[in-house]
Design an enzyme around this catalytic site. Structure first.
Site, PDB file in Angstrom:
ATOM      1  N   ASN A 187      -0.034   4.314  -0.909  1.00 47.85           N
ATOM      2  CA  ASN A 187       0.454   5.389  -1.708  1.00 47.85           C
ATOM      3  C   ASN A 187       2.222   5.127  -1.767  1.00 47.85           C
ATOM      4  OD1 ASN A 187      -1.941   6.605  -2.212  1.00 47.85           O
ATOM      5  ND2 ASN A 187      -1.929   7.634  -0.157  1.00 47.85           N
ATOM      6  N   GLY A 188       2.677   5.645  -2.734  1.00 42.97           N
ATOM      7  CA  GLY A 188       3.983   5.421  -3.023  1.00 42.97           C
ATOM      8  C   GLY A 188       4.497   4.270  -3.603  1.00 42.97           C
ATOM      9  N   CYS A 189       3.452   3.465  -4.323  1.00 42.14           N
ATOM     10  CA  CYS A 189       3.705   2.407  -5.444  1.00 42.14           C
ATOM     11  C   CYS A 189       3.701   2.780  -6.755  1.00 42.14           C
ATOM     12  CB  CYS A 189       2.948   1.111  -5.042  1.00 42.14           C
ATOM     13  SG  CYS A 189       3.248   0.563  -3.192  1.00 42.14           S
ATOM     14  N   ALA A 190       4.697   2.309  -7.864  1.00 39.90           N
ATOM     15  CA  ALA A 190       4.438   2.615  -8.905  1.00 39.90           C
ATOM     16  C   ALA A 190       2.855   1.823  -9.500  1.00 39.90           C
ATOM     17  CB  ALA A 190       5.526   2.206  -9.828  1.00 39.90           C
ATOM     18  N   SER A 191       2.952   0.668  -9.112  1.00 40.52           N
ATOM     19  CA  SER A 191       1.532  -0.043  -9.510  1.00 40.52           C
ATOM     20  C   SER A 191       0.441   0.192  -8.311  1.00 40.52           C
ATOM     21  CB  SER A 191       2.018  -1.453  -9.781  1.00 40.52           C
ATOM     22  OG  SER A 191       2.567  -2.136  -8.658  1.00 40.52           O
TER      23      SER A 191
END
Length: 134
Positions: free
Chosen positions: A48-52
């Site tokens: 979690n916390g990633c744009a992709s």
């Protein structure tokens, strides 16, 4: 304390003066990385916390930390390949001791990644450290 594989990347980055060439190198590292089986791309391995979309799957044998990773974005896959060179094969204590911000700073990534990519990279590093502590 960086692994020899990571030191090679540092040396290559010093040789490449243009950031476009460095980005291409990171992307090529990601392309060369073995694909992560789709069966491991589950909510438990998603970062979690990633744009992709990003997945990290630990493989801890005894005290040795290894992991597989994948992303739907080529540059992020390359960042996973960088992290692989930084962490894979270390002992759990060594993983916890790695100062990833310092090591990756040697590549100049802090100044050249978008804020979203930087946040995603930080989330991946946090996940790796969390896995090593668990």
């Amino acid at each position: 304390m960086a692994r020899p594989e990571f030191e090679e990347v540092v040396e290559d980055f010093e040789f490449l003066e243009d950031w476009e060439d460095r980005y291409r190198m990171v992307i090529e590292m990601g392309k060369a990385m073995a694909p992560m089986p789709d069966a491991l791309k589950v909510p438990a391995t998603k970062v979690n916390g990633c744009a992709s979309q990003v997945w990290l799957h630990p493989q801890i044998e005894g005290d040795t930390f290894n992991f597989q990773g994948d992303s739907d974005a080529m540059i992020v896959r390359g960042l996973i390949a960088l992290l692989h060179r930084l962490y894979d094969g270390l002992t759990l204590d060594q993983v916890r001791a790695v100062d990833a911000k310092h090591e990756l700073g040697r590549l100049g990534l802090n100044e050249h990644l978008s804020s979203q990519r930087s946040n995603g990279l930080h989330a991946m590093i946090e996940r790796i450290h969390h896995l090593a502590e668990a």
